[in-house]
Write an enzyme that holds these catalytic residues in place. Structure first.
Site, PDB file in Angstrom:
ATOM      1  N   GLU B 128       0.823  -1.210   0.000  1.00 24.85           N
ATOM      2  CA  GLU B 128       0.000   0.000   0.000  1.00 24.85           C
ATOM      3  C   GLU B 128       0.850   1.250   0.000  1.00 24.85           C
ATOM      4  O   GLU B 128       1.919   1.276   0.577  1.00 24.85           O
ATOM      5  CB  GLU B 128      -0.851   0.048   1.282  1.00 24.85           C
ATOM      6  N   GLY B 129       0.320   2.266  -0.602  1.00 27.56           N
ATOM      7  CA  GLY B 129       0.887   3.578  -0.372  1.00 27.56           C
ATOM      8  C   GLY B 129       2.168   3.876  -1.105  1.00 27.56           C
ATOM      9  O   GLY B 129       2.877   4.807  -0.780  1.00 27.56           O
ATOM     10  N   CYS B 130       2.477   3.056  -2.083  1.00 27.93           N
ATOM     11  CA  CYS B 130       3.667   3.370  -2.866  1.00 27.93           C
ATOM     12  C   CYS B 130       3.232   4.165  -4.082  1.00 27.93           C
ATOM     13  O   CYS B 130       2.240   3.847  -4.713  1.00 27.93           O
ATOM     14  CB  CYS B 130       4.298   2.080  -3.364  1.00 27.93           C
ATOM     15  N   VAL B 131       3.987   5.162  -4.408  1.00 30.63           N
ATOM     16  CA  VAL B 131       3.701   5.862  -5.646  1.00 30.63           C
ATOM     17  C   VAL B 131       4.069   4.963  -6.815  1.00 30.63           C
ATOM     18  O   VAL B 131       3.478   5.008  -7.880  1.00 30.63           O
ATOM     19  CB  VAL B 131       4.483   7.186  -5.732  1.00 30.63           C
ATOM     20  N   SER B 132       5.070   4.119  -6.573  1.00 31.70           N
ATOM     21  CA  SER B 132       5.383   3.114  -7.581  1.00 31.70           C
ATOM     22  C   SER B 132       4.687   1.824  -7.174  1.00 31.70           C
ATOM     23  O   SER B 132       4.139   1.723  -6.087  1.00 31.70           O
ATOM     24  CB  SER B 132       6.891   2.905  -7.643  1.00 31.70           C
TER      25      SER B 132
END
Lengths: 466, 367
Positions: B128-132
């Site tokens: 979760e929460g990765c821009v990648s």
């Protein structure tokens, strides 16, 4: 409201090896050709009779202390104003001033401080109205930000007026704040959302939008300037189309109001929203513009103090707009500081700011597109097509996160990477994320140059692994 | 350009980037590279929010509150507590001063990460929460150590994932669960540790630990060993004695975990003298199971908020124990059955304030 009319030197005449001497006070760019002298009539431009002309960016930088710092060992180059703008000292002073000298709750009190606070608060409202040429300050509702303003329209106007089968027209390039509220409300009302895609110029297809607008359409909600594509929609035309079928138009002007003259009389939009923090004002305040008769017809959004007329145990009567939509104690200091931001911008003059940004934006686009493997989204700039001063882009084989991280860590350049609150648009473009560099009138040509050099370095660093 | 002020005798020159340098194990006395105190007040006390297990194969138990050694910062996990490969990685990064070289190193790790089969790029495996985009997969090897695989579309994130994969793979669950993200500070990559939605690194580590825990829990339902399991989020329905595994939130401490599965040959020192309950437990187990080996350790003090004081007299303070039992009584019984046996024997205690047991139950042949 016209700003000071000054002749700005255009970038084309700047010598390629122009030297800028620091950014602490205003820096001067040496030019070989003759210069036009201008007189400084505003307090923010303190260059009086210098025989060298100074670009707007250089001139105003001293007003923004935050820009004069180093990050990770390099000078900060702030290219993320589309996410939030920096604030000039006068705005910060206005906020401080409010709290230090006349902080008091508005509209309620009788004593001196509260009268003063109320006056300043309402004056700020007038400033906003004047800034966008609203016919009356009562047409300005202060909200927390543009997102809240759109939600206000969705829940107040939308729930009342949208019936099953009614259509709301949007574009695929809308910011999430102009998609999600409509989704929420259409679920409740049975209305249908229709989206227009991009044409081959990578701009929302206005022709298709025209076709899409039918007697079933009740609302057209579109951006003025896209925060990803940098394109500008022909709002006046769209409004004519919509009004022909009796539909209302809401304009998301977050990326336009800070950067150019926006005249709601000319646009004739029914609703218009913007956020203070993108236009040199503080966070926590924004506004909704709505035509008087429209606001009059709308039920309350949030309930509480301020928005009432009389309160009984079993029912209440409500105040007139704009108070009807301003429940509770507002962000008083912030509204006043927004007023100060508007004063600051107006002194420089929105036409001048716009002109400067068109030039600088073109310069950015030119240098960026000259790099190999860089793909910029949105329309190409031309005589007829003016882009906003931002570029969302991708570099072949390099993830935007890597790009932004390296730029920040190694070069102090602040850009944004991600979907910029426009996931549907990115999905449509076939990418997960993009990088975005966005300019404001306090950026300079040197900022763009630094960015491009840093970008080239970053690309070659990551390429070395291939 | 080797940095002028390298504190270690670095014969490791990273200007010409040779992959072979990293294949060999770098020998550094760990203590020489101990971290500088990193503004302890600013660091989140992550340790207290994750599941606490103790008694792993190496090293002594370090109570979280006390810090006797002046060189280690109170709130940052000391490097020695990290799994060995992770220590190695940290040391390696610390020996490289120049930021670009650090990045090169990181990206190199990422490039040599075993690719993740597309079938594992599922929602469950996504961080979760990765821009990648980052995916992590976890499964047990035949010794119940966790094996990780990961992938990302961003080079830097892939590098971080690779560090975690390399550092944590092949290790037993409790050891993995003890790792805090503090070590990222030691890498010198200016990796933020603020627990924000966007902190890919932090979320990666959390997901890996969550998956390890789930493997553990799921493993209990599985009586035949040697079957490799994918971690899933279905909690085991089988619990006993009023204790249950909490697995929805890595922030909370489970009060009960079965069979740590660690092949520990540890010293088994009773750090804490047993109080009344501890003694009773020992007696009961000795009497009923006739063990070849028996260790009963009171670890109640580790559980903050339980009002437990180290070695306090009185049953109230005795809430958490580690048990290591080697006995023929377990012959022919599945893991689940073994643990049930032990619970049944300790019913009385469980009813009266015993919160949790960490159990290692083996037959003499299995040791």
């Amino acid at each position: 409201m016209e700003g000071v009319a000054m002749k700005l030197p255009s970038f084309k005449s700047l010598a390629p090896n122009a030297i800028s001497i620091g950014h602490r006070s205003f820096s001067r760019v040496r030019r070989s050709s003759s210069l036009s002298v201008f007189s400084a009539a505003s307090s923010s431009a303190t260059v009086a009779t210098s025989s060298e002309s100074v670009s707007l960016g250089h001139r105003v930088r001293k007003d923004f202390r935050i820009l004069h710092q180093e990050v990770n060992g390099s000078k900060l180059v702030y290219l993320d104003s589309a996410a939030t703008s920096q604030k000039p000292s006068v705005v910060l002073e206005a906020l401080q001033n409010y709290y230090e000298f006349y902080n008091s709750n508005v509209h309620r009190g009788i004593h001196y401080l509260s009268a003063k606070a109320t006056d300043e608060f309402e004056l700020a409202r007038k400033k906003v109205a004047r800034f966008i040429n609203a016919s009356d300050s009562k047409e300005i509702v202060f909200t927390r930000n543009a997102t809240e303003a759109i939600n206000l329209v969705a829940y107040s106007w939308g729930l009342l007026n949208l019936k099953p089968g009614d259509e709301v027209s949007l574009t695929v390039a809308e910011h999430h704040s102009c998609i999600v509220p409509w989704q929420l409300v259409s679920e409740k009302t049975g209305a249908v959302l229709k989206y227009v895609m991009l044409n081959e110029d990578e701009v929302p297809d206005v022709d298709k939008l025209r076709e899409m607008i039918s007697p079933k359409t009740k609302l057209v909600a579109v951006h003025h300037v896209s925060n990803v594509l940098a394109s500008c929609l022909p709002i006046e035309e769209i409004v004519v189309c919509a009004h022909n079928v009796g539909a209302k138009v809401l304009v998301d002007a977050c990326q336009s109001v800070p950067h150019m003259v926006v005249d709601v009389q000319k646009l004739n939009a029914d609703f218009l929203v913007a956020s203070s923090h993108k236009m040199c004002g503080p966070t926590g305040i924004g506004f909704l513009y709505g035509k008087s008769d429209l606001l009059q017809s709308m039920p309350p959004f949030l309930g509480g103090g301020e928005m009432i007329s009389d309160v009984f145990l079993d029912h209440s009567t409500y105040a007139e707009p704009p108070s009807r939509f301003e429940a509770g104690t507002p962000a008083i200091g912030e509204a006043i500081a927004l007023g100060a931001a508007i004063d600051y911008l107006s002194e420089i003059g929105m036409p001048k700011i716009h002109e400067y940004e068109v030039e600088l934006g073109k310069y950015l686009y030119g240098k960026l597109s000259a790099l190999p493997d860089v793909r910029i989204y949105g329309p190409r700039p031309s005589e007829s097509v003016h882009r906003g001063a931002l570029c969302s882009f991708n570099v072949e084989g390099l993830h935007p996160t890597d790009l932004a991280t390296f730029l920040d860590q190694q070069h102090g350049v602040a850009i944004r990477s991600g979907h910029h609150c426009a996931q549907p648009l990115h999905r449509y473009l076939g990418v997960n994320a993009s990088a975005r560099a966005s300019l404001y009138f306090y950026n300079t040509k040197e900022d763009v140059d630094s960015f491009v050099v840093a970008l080239a370095d970053t690309v070659s660093f990551f390429n070395s692994f291939k | 350009m080797a940095a002028a002020a390298m504190s270690c005798a670095a014969s490791l020159r990273l200007i010409s980037f040779k992959p072979t340098l990293f294949a060999s194990s770098v020998q550094y006395p760990a203590k020489a590279l101990i971290l500088r105190p990193l503004k302890p007040s600013e660091l989140p006390s992550y340790r207290r929010t994750i599941i606490t297990f103790q008694k792993i194969s190496t090293g002594t138990v370090r109570p979280p509150s006390a810090s006797s050694s002046p060189s280690s910062s109170e709130d940052v996990q000391p490097i020695e507590e990290l799994p060995p490969k992770l220590q190695e990685i940290v040391n390696l990064f610390q020996s490289v001063q120049e930021p670009r070289a650090k990045y090169r190193q990181l990206i190199f790790y990422g490039e040599h990460l075993k690719p993740l089969d597309p079938q594992f790029k599922t929602r469950e495996n996504k961080v979760e929460g990765c821009v990648s985009q980052v995916w992590v997969r976890a499964f047990f090897d035949d010794q119940r150590n966790v094996v990780y695989e990961a992938d990302s579309d961003s080079s830097i994130t892939k590098g971080l994932a690779a560090l975690l994969v390399q550092g944590l793979s092949g290790r037993p669950v409790p050891e993995i669960l003890r790792v805090t993200p503090d070590f990222a500070l030691l890498l010198g990559l200016q990796q933020s540790l603020s627990p924000s939605r966007n902190n890919g690194f932090l979320n990666m580590l959390k997901l890996m630990q969550k998956k390890a825990l789930h493997l553990e829990v799921k493993g209990e339902e599985d009586s035949s060993s040697g079957e490799s399991l994918e971690s899933s989020f279905v909690p085991t329905p089988e619990t006993n004695g009023g204790a249950s595994v909490v697995d929805n939130d890595t922030e909370s401490k489970p009060s009960f975990v079965e069979d740590l599965g660690a092949e520990d040959s540890d010293s088994g020192s009773d750090v804490v003298a047993l109080g009344g309950r501890g003694k009773r437990i020992r007696e009961k187990l000795e009497k009923e199971l006739n063990p070849v080996e028996l260790e009963v350790e009171d670890v109640s003090y580790q559980h903050a908020g339980h009002a437990a004081v180290r070695g306090s007299a009185g049953d109230d303070g005795e809430t958490h124990f580690n048990l290591r039992i080697v006995s023929d009584a377990f012959q022919g019984k599945s893991l689940v059955k073994r643990h049930r046996l032990i619970y049944d024997l300790l019913q009385e205690e469980l009813k009266n304030g015993l919160h949790a047991l960490s159990i290692v139950a083996k037959t003499p042949a299995e040791v």
